[in-house]
Write an enzyme that holds these catalytic residues in place. Structure first.
Site, mmCIF file in Angstrom:
data_model
loop_
_atom_site.group_PDB
_atom_site.id
_atom_site.type_symbol
_atom_site.label_atom_id
_atom_site.label_comp_id
_atom_site.label_asym_id
_atom_site.label_seq_id
_atom_site.Cartn_x
_atom_site.Cartn_y
_atom_site.Cartn_z
ATOM 1 N N THR A 157 0.816 -1.221 0.000
ATOM 2 C CA THR A 157 0.000 0.000 0.000
ATOM 3 C C THR A 157 0.844 1.263 0.000
ATOM 4 O O THR A 157 0.493 2.258 -0.631
ATOM 5 C CB THR A 157 -0.912 -0.008 1.252
ATOM 6 O OG1 THR A 157 -1.800 -1.102 1.132
ATOM 7 C CG2 THR A 157 -1.717 1.266 1.374
ATOM 8 N N THR A 199 1.790 -4.485 4.142
ATOM 9 C CA THR A 199 1.650 -4.824 5.562
ATOM 10 C C THR A 199 1.010 -6.197 5.790
ATOM 11 O O THR A 199 1.196 -6.790 6.848
ATOM 12 C CB THR A 199 0.792 -3.776 6.304
ATOM 13 O OG1 THR A 199 -0.527 -3.768 5.763
ATOM 14 C CG2 THR A 199 1.418 -2.398 6.204
HETATM 15 N N1 ASP Z 1 -2.580 -5.526 0.616
HETATM 16 C C1 ASP Z 1 -1.501 -4.628 0.981
HETATM 17 C C2 ASP Z 1 -0.210 -5.428 0.956
HETATM 18 O O1 ASP Z 1 0.037 -6.151 1.868
HETATM 19 C C3 ASP Z 1 -1.758 -4.051 2.328
HETATM 20 C C4 ASP Z 1 -0.742 -3.053 2.816
HETATM 21 O O2 ASP Z 1 0.335 -2.903 2.313
HETATM 22 O O3 ASP Z 1 -1.070 -2.383 3.829
HETATM 23 O O4 ASP Z 1 0.538 -5.344 0.025
#
Ligand code: ASP
Length: 352
Positions: free
Chosen positions: A19, A99
């Site tokens: 993200t 994340t």
């Molecule tokens: N779906 C995203 C990922 O893990 C979520 C994020 O980065 O917060 O790449």
């Protein structure tokens, strides 16, 4: 990329996706490119006093950039190999990651990169870099600050002002900025508005793995060979058997109740014992994020011990799973793998 007049070694940033670097496309957020320029623009908005403290950086962007939900054990090994190959030219390395599986990657790196004498800081953000009020800038700033610290080395997660042990962290919130905790270990440091506060990364660990072994080969464990099963009330032996008895399975992580209990069902224990007798590496942690399994506490757990299930103590599921993967990717005999699982290799369990 030169962000400051700093004369010490630069920091390497490896951008994998997530993200933090996403931009809006026709189907929603997808990983966006030119992270180096976009990050530089964002860091340029920091007050001069903070900018001066930043290291010089080099940025590598992976291709393809991924949402971290698509990460596999092979990605963990690629990342570890890249860091191993380049770290000596840098004060430290920042891994920019989605994340969702960030704590899995951090745990895996902690096992794969035990020998490195550099800080490896894994970070990401809950909001894209360009979103007003995003947590991305603060997370990048803190991760860069910790990555330029001369010591101590090791893998850590930096998120929302806190530095967490890389093999102790877990994502605990789906949307809050403060998304990561290390439930069974205190934070290693803080970077709020003042100077960095940092504790030693990990206690000295015993070396139980042979030092002359050939490198881990994650291709051995990249096709689902290690499984993870959380118990539910009423789980039947045939269901456990369907997972564990598959000849492709080499290891399994069980998530037990509370302090390490499972239904007192001889058929369930029998399935576990058969799998263990076939040389499969089976370990258990709790479904509770806080606390430890103690398989000597309840009679209900005695069958597990007799079936050869290894205690994961207070490890996170991420640490226990990536440890099984790592041990199964190394050319070790079963007894060495079992002994290594029960020992702290990177500070991931309190009792080892
Ligand atoms: N779906 C995203 C990922 O893990 C979520 C994020 O980065 O917060 O790449």
């Amino acid at each position: 990329m030169r962000l400051s007049a700093n004369t010490t070694l630069p920091v390497l940033i490896i951008y994998t996706g997530g993200t933090i670097g996403m931009q809006t496309g026709p189907q929603g957020l997808t990983p966006g490119g030119d992270f180096a320029t976009r990050m530089q623009c964002a860091l340029a908005t920091l007050p001069a006093g903070k900018r001066q403290l930043l290291p010089d950086v080099d940025v590598i962007s992976y291709s393809p950039l991924i949402d971290s939900s698509a990460t596999t054990p092979l990605d963990w090994q690629t990342l570890a190999d890249d860091i191993r190959a380049r770290h000596a030219d840098y004060a430290g390395v920042v891994v920019v990651h989605g994340t969702d599986t960030l704590s899995w990657t951090a745990s895996s790196l902690a096992f794969q990169l035990r020998e490195l004498e550099r800080p490896i800081i894994v970070t990401g953000a809950m909001h894209p870099l360009e979103t007003p009020g995003s947590d991305a800038l603060d997370n990048l700033y803190g991760a860069l600050r910790f990555a330029m610290e001369p010591a101590p080395a090791g893998v850590a997660v930096y998120f929302a002002g806190r530095l967490l042990h890389g093999a102790r962290a877990t994502k605990q919130h789906a949307s809050a900025n403060d998304a990561f905790i290390s439930p069974n270990a205190p934070p290693l440091g803080e970077c709020l508005n003042g100077p960095l506060a940092r504790k030693p990364l990990a206690p000295a660990v015993k070396e139980v793995l042979p030092t002359d072994h050939t490198p881990a080969d994650y291709r051995r464990v990249a096709q689902g060979e290690v499984i993870r099963i959380a118990l539910w009330p009423g789980m039947a032996a045939w269901q456990l058997d369907a997972w564990l008895n598959d000849s492709r399975v080499k290891g399994a992580l069980l998530q037990l109740w509370g302090a390490g209990n499972m239904a007192d069902d001889p058929a369930l224990i029998d399935v576990l014992k058969q799998a263990n007798d076939q040389g499969k590496l089976i370990a258990a942690v709790s479904q509770c994020p806080h606390g430890s399994v103690d398989m000597s506490a309840y009679a209900a757990a005695q069958g597990l011990v007799q079936a050869g299930v290894l205690s994961g103590a207070d490890m996170t599921p991420e640490a226990a799973y990536t440890k099984l993967v790592h041990l199964l990717a190394l050319p070790l005999d079963n007894a060495t793998r079992r002994a290594a699982f029960m020992t702290s290799l990177a500070g991931e369990r309190s009792d080892g």
